[in-house]
Design a protein around this motif. Structure first.
Motif, mmCIF file in Angstrom:
data_model
loop_
_atom_site.group_PDB
_atom_site.id
_atom_site.type_symbol
_atom_site.label_atom_id
_atom_site.label_comp_id
_atom_site.label_asym_id
_atom_site.label_seq_id
_atom_site.Cartn_x
_atom_site.Cartn_y
_atom_site.Cartn_z
ATOM 1 N N ALA A 116 0.846 -1.203 0.000
ATOM 2 C CA ALA A 116 0.000 0.000 0.000
ATOM 3 C C ALA A 116 0.880 1.252 0.000
ATOM 4 C CB ALA A 116 -0.921 -0.007 1.212
ATOM 5 N N ALA A 117 2.022 1.178 0.718
ATOM 6 C CA ALA A 117 2.906 2.339 0.812
ATOM 7 C C ALA A 117 3.777 2.510 -0.439
ATOM 8 C CB ALA A 117 3.800 2.212 2.045
ATOM 9 N N LEU A 118 4.014 1.400 -1.163
ATOM 10 C CA LEU A 118 4.926 1.441 -2.327
ATOM 11 C C LEU A 118 4.216 0.898 -3.566
ATOM 12 C CD1 LEU A 118 8.119 -0.102 -0.627
ATOM 13 C CD2 LEU A 118 7.607 2.337 -0.953
ATOM 14 N N PRO A 119 3.229 1.628 -4.091
ATOM 15 C CA PRO A 119 2.403 1.069 -5.172
ATOM 16 C C PRO A 119 3.182 0.777 -6.459
ATOM 17 C CG PRO A 119 1.819 3.376 -4.713
ATOM 18 C CD PRO A 119 2.783 2.959 -3.662
ATOM 19 N N GLY A 120 4.360 1.407 -6.637
ATOM 20 C CA GLY A 120 5.106 1.175 -7.880
ATOM 21 C C GLY A 120 6.216 0.146 -7.745
ATOM 22 N N ALA A 121 6.352 -0.473 -6.569
ATOM 23 C CA ALA A 121 7.482 -1.389 -6.344
ATOM 24 C C ALA A 121 7.024 -2.849 -6.396
ATOM 25 C CB ALA A 121 8.108 -1.100 -4.981
ATOM 26 N N ARG A 122 7.998 -3.763 -6.587
ATOM 27 C CA ARG A 122 7.730 -5.212 -6.410
ATOM 28 C C ARG A 122 8.290 -5.556 -5.035
ATOM 29 N NH1 ARG A 122 11.406 -4.455 -10.395
ATOM 30 N NH2 ARG A 122 12.177 -6.581 -10.392
ATOM 31 N N VAL A 123 7.406 -6.095 -4.173
ATOM 32 C CA VAL A 123 7.787 -6.210 -2.758
ATOM 33 C C VAL A 123 7.934 -7.681 -2.334
ATOM 34 C CG1 VAL A 123 7.115 -5.648 -0.390
ATOM 35 C CG2 VAL A 123 6.580 -4.055 -2.237
ATOM 36 N N VAL A 124 9.023 -7.952 -1.620
ATOM 37 C CA VAL A 124 9.270 -9.282 -1.043
ATOM 38 C C VAL A 124 9.641 -9.081 0.423
ATOM 39 C CG1 VAL A 124 10.779 -11.324 -1.128
ATOM 40 C CG2 VAL A 124 10.058 -10.230 -3.258
ATOM 41 N N ARG A 125 9.069 -9.911 1.305
ATOM 42 C CA ARG A 125 9.463 -9.883 2.721
ATOM 43 C C ARG A 125 10.439 -11.018 3.011
ATOM 44 N NH1 ARG A 125 4.958 -10.281 7.203
ATOM 45 N NH2 ARG A 125 6.764 -10.056 8.578
ATOM 46 N N VAL A 126 11.420 -10.731 3.852
ATOM 47 C CA VAL A 126 12.372 -11.766 4.283
ATOM 48 C C VAL A 126 12.499 -11.686 5.802
ATOM 49 C CG1 VAL A 126 14.750 -12.601 4.129
ATOM 50 C CG2 VAL A 126 13.673 -11.584 2.114
ATOM 51 N N ALA A 150 10.311 -14.601 -10.658
ATOM 52 C CA ALA A 150 11.739 -14.299 -10.854
ATOM 53 C C ALA A 150 12.249 -13.397 -9.731
ATOM 54 C CB ALA A 150 11.945 -13.621 -12.203
ATOM 55 N N ASP A 151 11.375 -12.488 -9.245
ATOM 56 C CA ASP A 151 11.784 -11.609 -8.135
ATOM 57 C C ASP A 151 12.053 -12.441 -6.877
ATOM 58 O OD1 ASP A 151 11.462 -9.230 -9.624
ATOM 59 O OD2 ASP A 151 9.301 -9.240 -9.229
ATOM 60 N N VAL A 152 11.130 -13.367 -6.600
ATOM 61 C CA VAL A 152 11.289 -14.196 -5.393
ATOM 62 C C VAL A 152 12.555 -15.052 -5.534
ATOM 63 C CG1 VAL A 152 10.234 -16.040 -4.016
ATOM 64 C CG2 VAL A 152 8.808 -14.176 -4.902
ATOM 65 N N ALA A 153 12.786 -15.591 -6.743
ATOM 66 C CA ALA A 153 13.994 -16.405 -6.969
ATOM 67 C C ALA A 153 15.262 -15.569 -6.788
ATOM 68 C CB ALA A 153 13.953 -17.015 -8.369
ATOM 69 N N THR A 154 15.211 -14.314 -7.227
ATOM 70 C CA THR A 154 16.387 -13.434 -7.070
ATOM 71 C C THR A 154 16.664 -13.181 -5.586
ATOM 72 O OG1 THR A 154 15.950 -12.346 -9.165
ATOM 73 C CG2 THR A 154 17.285 -11.113 -7.592
ATOM 74 N N VAL A 155 15.592 -12.916 -4.827
ATOM 75 C CA VAL A 155 15.784 -12.639 -3.390
ATOM 76 C C VAL A 155 16.247 -13.911 -2.671
ATOM 77 C CG1 VAL A 155 14.617 -11.910 -1.271
ATOM 78 C CG2 VAL A 155 14.113 -10.751 -3.425
ATOM 79 N N GLN A 156 15.723 -15.063 -3.094
ATOM 80 C CA GLN A 156 16.179 -16.316 -2.476
ATOM 81 C C GLN A 156 17.671 -16.524 -2.768
ATOM 82 O OE1 GLN A 156 14.192 -19.929 -3.761
ATOM 83 N NE2 GLN A 156 14.732 -20.983 -1.861
ATOM 84 N N ALA A 157 18.086 -16.232 -3.995
ATOM 85 C CA ALA A 157 19.511 -16.379 -4.343
ATOM 86 C C ALA A 157 20.367 -15.443 -3.495
ATOM 87 C CB ALA A 157 19.716 -16.089 -5.826
ATOM 88 N N LEU A 158 19.834 -14.235 -3.270
ATOM 89 C CA LEU A 158 20.573 -13.247 -2.477
ATOM 90 C C LEU A 158 20.794 -13.757 -1.049
ATOM 91 C CD1 LEU A 158 19.691 -9.586 -3.049
ATOM 92 C CD2 LEU A 158 20.285 -10.260 -0.779
ATOM 93 N N PHE A 159 19.714 -14.281 -0.438
ATOM 94 C CA PHE A 159 19.839 -14.718 0.957
ATOM 95 C C PHE A 159 20.485 -16.097 1.074
ATOM 96 C CE2 PHE A 159 17.450 -10.951 1.566
ATOM 97 C CZ PHE A 159 17.842 -10.505 2.823
ATOM 98 N N ALA A 160 20.476 -16.878 -0.025
ATOM 99 C CA ALA A 160 21.178 -18.171 0.001
ATOM 100 C C ALA A 160 22.691 -17.962 0.123
ATOM 101 C CB ALA A 160 20.843 -18.981 -1.242
ATOM 102 N N THR A 161 23.174 -16.774 -0.232
ATOM 103 C CA THR A 161 24.612 -16.508 -0.048
ATOM 104 C C THR A 161 24.945 -16.338 1.435
ATOM 105 O OG1 THR A 161 24.434 -14.094 -0.195
ATOM 106 C CG2 THR A 161 24.755 -15.273 -2.265
ATOM 107 N N LEU A 162 23.885 -16.223 2.274
ATOM 108 C CA LEU A 162 24.083 -15.952 3.706
ATOM 109 C C LEU A 162 23.630 -17.123 4.575
ATOM 110 C CD1 LEU A 162 22.541 -12.355 3.570
ATOM 111 C CD2 LEU A 162 24.954 -12.938 3.489
ATOM 112 N N GLY A 163 23.357 -18.280 3.970
ATOM 113 C CA GLY A 163 22.913 -19.456 4.731
ATOM 114 C C GLY A 163 21.708 -20.092 4.068
#
Ligand SMILES: NC(=O)C1=CN([C@@H]2O[C@H](COP(=O)(O)OP(=O)(O)OC[C@H]3O[C@@H](n4cnc5c(N)ncnc54)[C@H](O)[C@@H]3O)[C@@H](O)[C@H]2O)C=CC1
Ligand SMILES: O=C(O)[C@@H]1CCC=N1
Length: 276
Positions: A116-126, A150-163
């Motif tokens: 609701a606060a970021l109507p133009g963004a693609r949002v993922v929670r971690v 693809a966004d969720v896969a990108t964020v998963q790849a990002l956090f997979a570098t940390l465990g």
């Protein structure tokens, strides 16, 4: 890091708002894992000392303000400020974050609130945990309606570098936060309590702390390596009629009740934060 993860992250610029315990650890981890070069990791914070340390340790690019950093138009923006100040950051940057992949790690702040606060963004929670600082963390990931696979896969790849990094539903992410997100504090409390019990039983404080710490590490490694159920592992320590059996008879009821109550309390607080 797998080739697929490298492909997903390769050309990205990741900007992190907040260089505290989590934001700083994520920045360092991304560079130390080789996922991204320091110049593709941007970090801002009000605290210049934290920025100077990060620039020196990880070679990331640092900014005194989020406005200056977001002017660089990063593709991925990680919101790593406390939930209580997040609303102000969202309000300030709603327009700047148009088109960006925005990752919030704030406890309790829902996808509905963020979108609701970021109507133009693609949002993922971690929901990560503190051992991301040594790249042995555990992170739950959930994508909003605004984010694609693809966004969720990108964020998963990002956090997979940390465990470990697992995709799950938003209600499960909140449960994971109450268990896994908070667990470093639960385990540290266990180390402290056992150390104090050891001192009470006659050990020197330094010996007790060092040996309990070493044991914590050893149990984590051997339990993971064995692949055993924790109760099977416990049985290997517990001789019939022995000392561990006597100790567990006292510890187990209090610890199990305490864990259930602790997770319920964390979930109740998560719901309060979600209401704002
Ligand atoms: N600490 C933990 O174990 C975990 C924390 N989280 C979440 O991570 C988020 C951050 O928590 P921590 O890293 O523990 O907090 P922290 O207090 O260590 O770091 C927050 C940082 O944000 C900076 N900051 C505040 N407002 C800012 C602004 N407008 N622009 C730039 N920087 C700003 C502060 O100076 C501080 O350095 C929270 O939302 C929390 O719910 C999630 C999982 C685990
Ligand atoms: O206490 C907190 O709010 C954060 C979220 C999970 C762990 N620490």
């Amino acid at each position: 890091m797998s080739d697929t993860e490298k492909d997903l992250l390769g050309g990205q610029t990741v900007a992190i708002i907040g260089a505290g315990s989590m934001g700083g650890s994520i920045a360092r981890g991304l560079v130390e894992s080789g996922a991204l070069p320091g110049e593709q990791v941007l970090v801002c914070d009000h605290n210049p000392g934290k920025l100077a340390a990060l620039a020196q340790q990880a070679g990331v690019r640092t900014f005194a303000t989020s406005a200056e950093m977001l002017a660089e138009k990063p593709g991925i923006v990680v919101l790593a400020v406390k939930p209580q100040v997040l609303a102000a950051v969202l309000e300030q940057h709603a327009a700047d974050l148009d088109g960006a992949l925005v990752v919030s790690i704030a406890a309790g702040v829902t996808l509905a609130t963020l979108e609701a606060a970021l109507p133009g963004a693609r949002v993922v929670r971690v929901m990560p945990n503190l051992p991301v600082s040594v790249r042995s963390g555990a992170s739950a990931i959930t994508g909003g309606a605004s984010a694609g696979e693809a966004d969720v896969a990108t964020v998963q790849a990002l956090f997979a570098t940390l465990g470990s990094a697992k995709v799950m539903r938003e209600d499960q992410l909140d449960a994971e936060g109450a268990v896994v997100g908070c667990a470093p504090a639960y385990f540290a409390l266990m180390v402290d309590a056992l150390t104090r019990a050891g001192i009470r039983a006659g050990l020197r404080a330094t010996d007790a702390r060092e040996m309990v710490n070493a044991t914590m590490l050893g149990v984590a490694e051997s339990l993971a390596a064995s692949g055993e159920h924790p109760r099977a592992y416990m049985e290997r320590v517990t001789s019939p009629g022995g000392t561990t059996a006597a100790a567990l008879y006292e510890l187990e009821p209090a610890l199990v009740d305490g864990c259930y109550d602790a997770v319920d309390a964390a979930l109740a607080r998560t719901a309060e934060l979600a209401r704002g």
